[in-house]
Design a protein around this motif. Sequence first.
Motif, PDB file in Angstrom:
ATOM      1  N   THR A   1       0.830  -1.284  -0.063  1.00 61.38           N
ATOM      2  CA  THR A   1      -0.072  -0.058   0.006  1.00 61.38           C
ATOM      3  C   THR A   1       0.931   1.062   0.054  1.00 61.38           C
ATOM      4  OG1 THR A   1      -0.090   0.043   2.379  1.00 61.38           O
ATOM      5  CG2 THR A   1      -1.725  -0.999   1.198  1.00 61.38           C
ATOM      6  N   GLU A   2       0.292   2.347  -0.183  1.00 67.97           N
ATOM      7  CA  GLU A   2       0.877   3.652  -0.228  1.00 67.97           C
ATOM      8  C   GLU A   2       1.612   4.176   1.270  1.00 67.97           C
ATOM      9  OE1 GLU A   2      -1.948   6.499  -1.301  1.00 67.97           O
ATOM     10  OE2 GLU A   2      -1.541   6.366  -3.698  1.00 67.97           O
ATOM     11  N   ASP A   3       1.241   3.455   2.164  1.00 65.24           N
ATOM     12  CA  ASP A   3       1.733   3.683   3.599  1.00 65.24           C
ATOM     13  C   ASP A   3       2.693   2.581   3.920  1.00 65.24           C
ATOM     14  OD1 ASP A   3      -0.184   1.955   4.066  1.00 65.24           O
ATOM     15  OD2 ASP A   3      -1.351   2.938   5.250  1.00 65.24           O
ATOM     16  N   GLY A   4       3.085   1.781   3.033  1.00 67.60           N
ATOM     17  CA  GLY A   4       4.140   0.901   3.166  1.00 67.60           C
ATOM     18  C   GLY A   4       3.744  -0.376   3.698  1.00 67.60           C
ATOM     19  N   GLU A   5       2.491  -0.582   4.080  1.00 67.22           N
ATOM     20  CA  GLU A   5       2.021  -1.726   4.529  1.00 67.22           C
ATOM     21  C   GLU A   5       1.799  -2.723   3.440  1.00 67.22           C
ATOM     22  OE1 GLU A   5      -0.701  -1.270   8.442  1.00 67.22           O
ATOM     23  OE2 GLU A   5      -1.386  -0.222   7.045  1.00 67.22           O
TER      24      GLU A   5
ATOM     25  N   GLN B   1      -0.624  -6.023   2.215  1.00 68.21           N
ATOM     26  CA  GLN B   1      -1.926  -6.629   2.487  1.00 68.21           C
ATOM     27  C   GLN B   1      -2.395  -7.700   1.605  1.00 68.21           C
ATOM     28  OE1 GLN B   1      -4.603  -3.477   2.740  1.00 68.21           O
ATOM     29  NE2 GLN B   1      -4.983  -3.392   0.582  1.00 68.21           N
TER      30      GLN B   1
ATOM     31  N   SER C   1       7.042  -2.294  -5.143  1.00 73.30           N
ATOM     32  CA  SER C   1       6.729  -1.212  -4.920  1.00 73.30           C
ATOM     33  C   SER C   1       6.245  -0.584  -6.075  1.00 73.30           C
ATOM     34  CB  SER C   1       7.436  -0.338  -3.977  1.00 73.30           C
ATOM     35  OG  SER C   1       8.667  -0.096  -4.612  1.00 73.30           O
TER      36      SER C   1
ATOM     37  N   TYR D   1      -4.815  -2.302  -3.325  1.00 69.67           N
ATOM     38  CA  TYR D   1      -3.728  -1.494  -3.167  1.00 69.67           C
ATOM     39  C   TYR D   1      -3.839  -0.543  -1.891  1.00 69.67           C
ATOM     40  CZ  TYR D   1      -0.971  -3.285  -7.178  1.00 69.67           C
ATOM     41  OH  TYR D   1      -0.451  -3.979  -8.153  1.00 69.67           O
ATOM     42  N   GLY D   2      -5.193  -0.446  -1.413  1.00 74.59           N
ATOM     43  CA  GLY D   2      -5.541   0.532  -0.048  1.00 74.59           C
ATOM     44  C   GLY D   2      -5.515   1.740  -0.521  1.00 74.59           C
ATOM     45  N   THR D   3      -5.831   2.291  -2.008  1.00 74.44           N
ATOM     46  CA  THR D   3      -5.993   3.673  -2.018  1.00 74.44           C
ATOM     47  C   THR D   3      -7.619   3.982  -2.072  1.00 74.44           C
ATOM     48  OG1 THR D   3      -6.129   2.940  -4.513  1.00 74.44           O
ATOM     49  CG2 THR D   3      -4.127   3.833  -3.650  1.00 74.44           C
TER      50      THR D   3
ATOM     51  N   LYS E   1      -4.438  -6.890   6.500  1.00 74.86           N
ATOM     52  CA  LYS E   1      -3.085  -6.309   6.556  1.00 74.86           C
ATOM     53  C   LYS E   1      -2.220  -7.367   7.362  1.00 74.86           C
ATOM     54  CE  LYS E   1      -4.643  -1.677   6.174  1.00 74.86           C
ATOM     55  NZ  LYS E   1      -4.221  -1.503   5.088  1.00 74.86           N
TER      56      LYS E   1
END
Length: 356
Positions: free
Chosen positions: A79-83, A85, A130, A343-345, A355
């Motif tokens: 994800t964009e925050d580095g997690e 999932q 990434s 991707y969590g966006t 997660k």
Amino acid sequence: MTTYQISTELITNKKEKTPADQLGFGQVFTDHMFVMDYVEGQGWVNPTITAYAPIELSPAAMVFHYGQAVFEGLKAYLTEDGEVQLFRPDRNFKRLNDSNKRLCIPAIDEELALNALKELIRVDRDWVPSAPGTSLYIRPFIIATEPYLGVNPAKNYKFMIILSPVGSYYKEGINPVKILVEQHYVRAVVGGTGEAKTAGNYASSLKGSELAAQQGYSQTLWLDGKENKYVEEVGSMNIFFKIDGKVITPALNGSILPGITRDSMIQVLKSKNIPVEERAIAFEEVLTAAKNGTLEEVFGTGTAAVISPVGELKWLDEIIAINDGQIGEVTQMLYDTLLGIQYGTLEDPFGWTIKL
């Protein structure tokens, strides 16, 4: 429930990472894998995370001769925050057990399998790519390992999970593909193994795919094996048609794989109040819709490609152009929605993501 302790044998000499623009699909593998064996009388034993390496099997291993092999496919996303999932992994392990049942393979502990997968990804977390459009493809599979030349369910099996950082499945990306409607060969029949994710289904599809490629087409549209009349799957994906404002996909009849992406698309469509039907659809209905101008969109769905819009169908000598070879509005919405969730966006209103 049996309590399992997963042992871990980590390597120190890690492989060099492949640049994101050179990943392709299913060609690069991470440093570690998960392995577990089934022994008759003991059950599933020795769950281990170990170095990714060749495995040793007897030439008489039953998987080579009688085809007891099942597998799954899913992905992990950064994800964009580095997690990191996962997307609906519980459904994959449930389907793996459904395939096991059809192939007479002992069931796995689904909770153990999910925990093993999570731990394996944690070990190889730096392999999760990434770059936009990339992900970590996950391949759980089970093979019969007993050395015996007899047509019976094997007494010994190996369950493994391997990981592969991947780019786009199709070189065309999200651009519409050309599909050839197969006239002679069939993928599966009701009562066969079509609804199981077993290796033989894919081996039997290769001839149709080869013939399609020879004519410049990306994949094969499969019709039913009894009447050669009803649409079933496209390549190794489920298929959808948007006709006169309504989305239609073949009903799960026993010869069609119950795709997890398929189910996800249906739920998204319903949440958007777009009419969707699961029913038998004759290819003649598709032809009629194309001729009267109501065939609006066609797309395939699956884990690897997520969604693949179809811009052209070839039936005998007839070429059917779809939406002027452009991506349809609903197709684009489904693609954007599912990838956004994965991707969590985008928010996940369905509770599909896990997660790590």
